[in-house]
Every structure is written in structure tokens, then in C-alpha cells.
Design a protein around this motif. Structure first.
Motif: not given
Length: 342
Positions: A179-186, A202-221
Motif C-alpha cells: 500500500i505504501d507505493f500506491a498513494g491512496v488511503p489504507s 508489513t515492514l518488508s516492502k517500503a520500509w526495507g526490512a524483510a529480514g526482520i520479519r515483522l507483519g502487522m494486522a489491524f482490526a477491531s479489539p
């Protein structure tokens, strides 16, 4: 949407999660004798924060999402697996997705013994929400949508995605790895409107951190709470948490690299079109390119030490290579290799 309790596997709903030593303690202390750790070799002798609170607060600031709406895992793949395990009863429930798309949805479904069905995108890789919703069965619990999509690179039409979320009674996962490369709201900004929505980043793409393996999920509590129930106690290690905090503190570097990738994406696409090749529109950090003899072109590039992804065997991608945007020098190498082979 159905009541969340009706969507969740009963054993998961009733599960008493493992409580680690660090889960049971809140506040400040100077002596830790609760977790059977080695007392030397600080700070890595200690188990990491199982809930990654410092990191979540930083992500909350950057993403404008409340902390209790955030799950962190070992890449987005952990979140994909957890969503399936929380909501899908093995051997009974089903998952629906699109094709072509990210292959781990289907792999994770198979690992969990959950049936997986796909609806083809059209020739321009567009989503038809009505066609997708027609394929929903009483056993369908989760729909996976990747936007921008992999390997096609295009954003799915926002209204088509919203129509799926509004009209499906189960869980809709929108994977926004690019999504970081798309220029539209998430879609993460729409969580309050859609209680059945899970957004992956994820931090793997635009943040250049594929090697540290950190993914994010956003949802209701409530959904985040269920994922936390199921995760391993210390699923994000201390080194990853530290490096992620370091990277997320340098937003100027992130913006600079994002600008360079977008500039190179345009340059590489223009150069490939000048060679007479079909380049599909991309909102990601890669290009899907129709080269004709994809197998031959792939092997020719490999012989030059240039590795791209051969997508020739993927549905609707016959004759195509997927080319990641690299540095200007790397991009020149792949362009020269393709031009020489044509």
C-alpha cells in the motif's frame, strides 16, 4: 456481519490462553526471577515483551490506529495463519479468494485443512464483487483480497472491495503489503465502519526490512484479542522489536527510498514499453511484464546473474515475468538483459 462469537471456532472462543511470566507482571521492577532466565548477558537474556507495547505505540503514532487495534507477528504470514485458525474449522469451513494472487493464502488454508476456492480476476486483473459474492457458500468464513495485488501489481477498485465487506457476513482480510507505493488511503482507516475487516501490512516492502520479519494486522479489539489468544507467547523477538523501532524512527529515510522506488518504477516501465513489451499498470514496487517466452527470458537473465520471478505458470500470467524495482544500477542490468534477449 454475523455476531463474532458465531464466526469463531468454539474451542478458540473458549480457549484460556497461555499466560507468560511477563503477561502477569505490570509496573516497574529491578529484579526478575520469574521466568527461569539466565541472569547475565543483558538485555538478550530476558524474554521479549510478549505484547510488543513500545513498538505498538510507535506504530499507532505512525498509522493513526489505536494500540488495541494492532497485532504484530512474524511477518504477515503469521497473521494469515492465525485468521484461518481463529475462524475456520478444519475439514468443514471454507475460504474464498481471487486469482491470481498471493500464494500463501492457499498454502495456509491447506496446512489448516480448510477448503480454498478462487474467483478469477478479469483480463485487466479487476475484481468483480458480484461474481465473488455469488461464490460465497454457507461454509465460507473468510475472504482474502490483496490490494495492491500480487503478482499483477494493481489496486483493486475500492468500491468493489467495500461491496464485498458490506455484503459478506464473515471476515474480509485486505492484504496491503504494497500500500505504501500506491498513494491512496489504507483500509485501516475504515475499521470503525467495518467490524468484519482485517487489514494486513508489513515492514518488508517500503520500509526495507524483510529480514526482520515483522507483519502487522489491524482490526477491531475483539478480533485482535482472539489473535493474541492464539499466538505463541513470544512471537516477535527482541532483536526484531529493537530494529523495528529504529527503522520507524527514521521516516525521512523511508520517504526518500519510497520516492526513489516510485521514480524507478516509472523509468523501468517506460523503458520496457519502448522495447515493445506489455507492462501492466502497477501500484506496487514491481512490474508484471509480458515478454513472450517467459521461460527462455528467465533463464537468460539467470545466466547473467539477474533473478526475477517467472510467473508463466500462474493463471492469467502466461508469458509474464514479475520484476521487482531495485536500485538504478540493478534496474539497468535487468533492462539490458531483456533487451539483449529480445
Amino acid at each position: 456481519m454475523k455476531a463474532l462469537k458465531d464466526l469463531v471456532r468454539p474451542n478458540v472462543w473458549n480457549l484460556e490462553p497461555y499466560s507468560s511470566a511477563r503477561d502477569e507482571f505490570h509496573g516497574e521492577a529491578s529484579v526478575f526471577l520469574d521466568a527461569n532466565e539466565n541472569p547475565w548477558n543483558a538485555p538478550y537474556n530476558r524474554y521479549p515483551d510478549p505484547m510488543q507495547w513500545r513498538l505498538k505505540h510507535r506504530i499507532s503514532q505512525l498509522k493513526h490506529v489505536p494500540v488495541d487495534h494492532i497485532f504484530l507477528g512474524n511477518g504477515s504470514d503469521e497473521a494469515i495463519d492465525l485468521v484461518i485458525r481463529v475462524f475456520c474449522e478444519p475439514g468443514r469451513d471454507e475460504i474464498l479468494s481471487i486469482a491470481p494472487s498471493y500464494g500463501m493464502y492457499e498454502v495456509s488454508a491447506a496446512v489448516n485443512n480448510v477448503a480454498f476456492h478462487k474467483v478469477l480476476l478479469d483480463e485487466r486483473f479487476r475484481l468483480d464483487s458480484e461474481e465473488l459474492l455469488r461464490e460465497v457458500s454457507p461454509a465460507t468464513k473468510v475472504i482474502f483480497l490483496c490490494s495492491p495485488n500480487n503478482p499483477s501489481g494493481n489496486l483493486l477498485d475500492r468500491e468493489e472491495v467495500c461491496r464485498v465487506i458490506r455484503n459478506f457476513e464473515g471476515i474480509v482480510v485486505v492484504d496491503e503489503a504494497y500500500i505504501d507505493f500506491a498513494g491512496v488511503p489504507s483500509f485501516r482507516h475504515d475499521l470503525d465502519d467495518y467490524p468484519n475487516l482485517v487489514v494486513l501490512q508489513t515492514l518488508s516492502k517500503a520500509w526495507g526490512a524483510a529480514g526482520i520479519r515483522l507483519g502487522m494486522a489491524f482490526a477491531s479489539p475483539e478480533i485482535i484479542g482472539l489473535m493474541n489468544k492464539m499466538k505463541y507467547p513470544y512471537n516477535v523477538n527482541q532483536l526484531t522489536q529493537e530494529k523495528a523501532l529504529e527503522l520507524l524512527s527514521d521516516t525521512d529515510r523511508y520517504q526518500e527510498q519510497l520516492f526513489l522506488v516510485l521514480r524507478e518504477r516509472t523509468r523501468v516501465a517506460d523503458a520496457l514499453r519502448e522495447m515493445g513489451l506489455k507492462v501492466y499498470p502497477s501500484d506496487a514496487n514491481f512490474l508484471l511484464v509480458e515478454v513472450g517466452d517467459a521461460n527462455g527470458m528467465y533463464q537468460s537473465l539467470v545466466a547473467r546473474g539477474v533473478i526475477v520471478r517467472n510467473r508463466n505458470s500462474v493463471v492469467k500470467c502466461a508469458g509474464c515475468l514479475r520484476i521487482t524495482i531495485g536500485t538504478p544500477e540493478e534496474n539497468d542490468q535487468v533492462l539490458n538483459g531483456i533487451k539483449e534477449r529480445l
